[in-house]
Design an enzyme around this catalytic site. Sequence first.
Site, PDB file in Angstrom:
ATOM      1  N   TYR A   1      74.864  45.822  10.409  1.00 29.80           N
ATOM      2  CA  TYR A   1      73.605  46.583   9.212  1.00 29.80           C
ATOM      3  C   TYR A   1      72.962  47.049  10.269  1.00 29.80           C
ATOM      4  O   TYR A   1      71.831  45.939  10.377  1.00 29.80           O
ATOM      5  CB  TYR A   1      73.932  46.099   8.064  1.00 29.80           C
ATOM      6  CG  TYR A   1      73.034  46.870   7.074  1.00 29.80           C
ATOM      7  CD1 TYR A   1      71.482  46.596   6.961  1.00 29.80           C
ATOM      8  CD2 TYR A   1      73.557  48.103   6.738  1.00 29.80           C
ATOM      9  CE1 TYR A   1      71.219  47.487   6.056  1.00 29.80           C
ATOM     10  CE2 TYR A   1      72.511  48.711   5.484  1.00 29.80           C
ATOM     11  CZ  TYR A   1      71.534  48.468   5.732  1.00 29.80           C
ATOM     12  OH  TYR A   1      70.455  49.760   5.113  1.00 29.80           O
TER      13      TYR A   1
ATOM     14  N   ASP B   1      69.143  44.901  17.663  1.00 28.62           N
ATOM     15  CA  ASP B   1      68.137  45.170  16.702  1.00 28.62           C
ATOM     16  C   ASP B   1      67.658  43.438  16.114  1.00 28.62           C
ATOM     17  O   ASP B   1      69.011  43.117  15.496  1.00 28.62           O
ATOM     18  CB  ASP B   1      69.075  46.001  15.391  1.00 28.62           C
ATOM     19  CG  ASP B   1      69.108  45.621  14.128  1.00 28.62           C
ATOM     20  OD1 ASP B   1      69.280  46.398  13.708  1.00 28.62           O
ATOM     21  OD2 ASP B   1      67.477  44.411  13.781  1.00 28.62           O
TER      22      ASP B   1
ATOM     23  N   LYS C   1      60.402  43.391   8.641  1.00 24.60           N
ATOM     24  CA  LYS C   1      60.299  42.411   8.182  1.00 24.60           C
ATOM     25  C   LYS C   1      59.406  41.504   8.665  1.00 24.60           C
ATOM     26  O   LYS C   1      58.100  42.277   7.847  1.00 24.60           O
ATOM     27  CB  LYS C   1      61.726  41.854   8.664  1.00 24.60           C
ATOM     28  CG  LYS C   1      63.411  42.484   7.207  1.00 24.60           C
ATOM     29  CD  LYS C   1      64.644  41.636   7.988  1.00 24.60           C
ATOM     30  CE  LYS C   1      65.137  42.646   7.474  1.00 24.60           C
ATOM     31  NZ  LYS C   1      65.682  42.649   5.852  1.00 24.60           N
TER      32      LYS C   1
HETATM   33  C1  LIG Z   1      69.326  43.896  10.918  1.00 22.83           C
HETATM   34  C2  LIG Z   1      68.271  44.376   9.891  1.00 22.83           C
HETATM   35  N1  LIG Z   1      68.700  46.135  10.751  1.00 22.83           N
HETATM   36  C3  LIG Z   1      67.899  46.628   9.937  1.00 22.83           C
HETATM   37  C4  LIG Z   1      67.735  46.458   8.638  1.00 22.83           C
HETATM   38  C5  LIG Z   1      67.416  47.449   7.711  1.00 22.83           C
HETATM   39  O1  LIG Z   1      66.008  47.681   7.472  1.00 22.83           O
HETATM   40  P1  LIG Z   1      65.114  48.060   6.588  1.00 22.83           P
HETATM   41  O2  LIG Z   1      65.518  49.678   6.245  1.00 22.83           O
HETATM   42  O3  LIG Z   1      66.246  47.641   5.139  1.00 22.83           O
HETATM   43  O4  LIG Z   1      63.893  48.007   6.244  1.00 22.83           O
HETATM   44  C6  LIG Z   1      67.654  45.345   7.857  1.00 22.83           C
HETATM   45  C7  LIG Z   1      67.717  45.541   6.246  1.00 22.83           C
HETATM   46  N2  LIG Z   1      68.305  43.749   6.173  1.00 22.83           N
HETATM   47  C8  LIG Z   1      69.149  43.925   4.860  1.00 22.83           C
HETATM   48  C9  LIG Z   1      69.046  42.677   4.283  1.00 22.83           C
HETATM   49  N3  LIG Z   1      70.913  42.206   4.303  1.00 22.83           N
HETATM   50  C10 LIG Z   1      67.933  44.741   3.918  1.00 22.83           C
HETATM   51  C11 LIG Z   1      67.990  44.712   2.199  1.00 22.83           C
HETATM   52  C12 LIG Z   1      68.038  45.372   1.061  1.00 22.83           C
HETATM   53  O5  LIG Z   1      69.115  46.442   2.054  1.00 22.83           O
HETATM   54  O6  LIG Z   1      68.144  45.909   0.064  1.00 22.83           O
HETATM   55  C13 LIG Z   1      68.606  44.413   9.052  1.00 22.83           C
HETATM   56  O7  LIG Z   1      69.027  42.678   8.475  1.00 22.83           O
END
Ligand SMILES: Cc1ncc(COP(=O)(O)O)c(CN[C@@H](CN)CCC(=O)O)c1O
Length: 425
Positions: A142, A237, A265
């Site tokens: 993801y 990523d 994060k």
């Molecule tokens: C490897 C990786 N790349 C990009 C993203 C996206 O980041 P954000 O747009 O949510 O800040 C994420 C976001 N992770 C999720 C948790 N699995 C965020 C939690 C959520 O979607 O509420 C990520 O894990």
Amino acid sequence: MSRNHDLFARAQKTIPGGVNSPVRAFCSVGGTPCFIERALGPHFWDADGKRYIDYIGSWGPMILGHLDAQVLAAVQTALTRGFSFGTPTEAEIEMAEEICKLVPSIEQVRLVSSGTEATMSALRLARGFTGRHRIIKFSGCYHGHADSLLIKAGSGLLSFGQPTSAGVPEAIAQHTTVLEYNNLAQLSETFASIGEEIAAVIVEPIAGNMNLVRGTPEFLRLLRELCTQHGALLIFDEVMSGFRVALGGAQALYGITPDLSCLGKIIGGGMPAAAFGGRRDIMAHLAPLGAVYQAGTLAGNPLAVAAGLATLKRLQAPNFYDQLEARTARLTAGLTQAAHEAGMTFSTDHVGGMFGLYFAAHRPTSLAEVSHSNLDNFKPFFHHMLAAGVYFAPSAYEAGFVSITHDDTVIDTTLAAARMTFAAL
Ligand SMILES: Cc1ncc(COP(=O)(O)O)c(CN[C@@H](CN)CCC(=O)O)c1O
């Protein structure tokens, strides 16, 4: 009726599903989500005043635990100077210098406000730099919710069994090829047939959105070799793994140099900040220098930068990652022992401060293997632990996170709850 329940009913009137990010809605585990009111160290408290040991840490950012005194002080100081200026600031230079120092593959870096923005921008930059359209991603990974990446993706999409989102036009999806994570033969075949079309491969080097699944060294080395050979860019990523698995991220652990990296994060310390960066010759194509446009009103926001910078400084304390890893190891070894003593088929994995729990005999190496684990056990496990005051991620397709404040007492409290839970399953 509990306040969580009342708040959830009220929230659903004005917020789709009652949440601002789908995975928070407990859809895959059922029940009423906890509305958290405050947090401190390894704990947070819900609207009914119940205390939990927090193993999501805001999905990764809270590596220092909640309300770390030095991070709080840094934000409070920044606050006295203003919230946001829309101009360059010295603190953004300090942040960029710190990131470039800690992640040597990043020669230049652009700050953004979310991981999605980081990966979306990195892809656009890769396409602009190479003049090619095709991207390769891996099922179960993801990378945020940009259209090109919401295809056979992990995290919330997997939790809902919809690995590809509605609303993504075929005209966009057609440029994304999805391969199986850790599948070397498929990767080689794909590059052999369409390698010259590929703008970039984006990968979580240590995946945390299909549960924790490590990229094998052979897989990541082959990725690097094939990208170099065919003129495609390798994008790591590390939004989740960056500063989580090691100070230099997964790329430091594997000794592999990507062309671009995405961070998020932890670099915001719990505030909205993320970044993408890498080779100077590639970053030179970004506006205002080059033709690839990217922008953001709150990019480099002073409060987020203050929180992020204070966090990055703390991570450089001697033995920080040794201590963090020891805490995670105590948790995962204890959970495995408790499960096996109860006769459960169960395994774990951990890297630095992130961990995976699997109702399976062995660690998975792909999304298919995660999906074949006994997912039926996860839901009762989750709710038994929640009732015991331990908050794991509400999905079998998510990794968990330990902070430096999860000390032996906190871990042992978790393990005592786990022994009772496994006995009851
Ligand atoms: C490897 C990786 N790349 C990009 C993203 C996206 O980041 P954000 O747009 O949510 O800040 C994420 C976001 N992770 C999720 C948790 N699995 C965020 C939690 C959520 O979607 O509420 C990520 O894990």
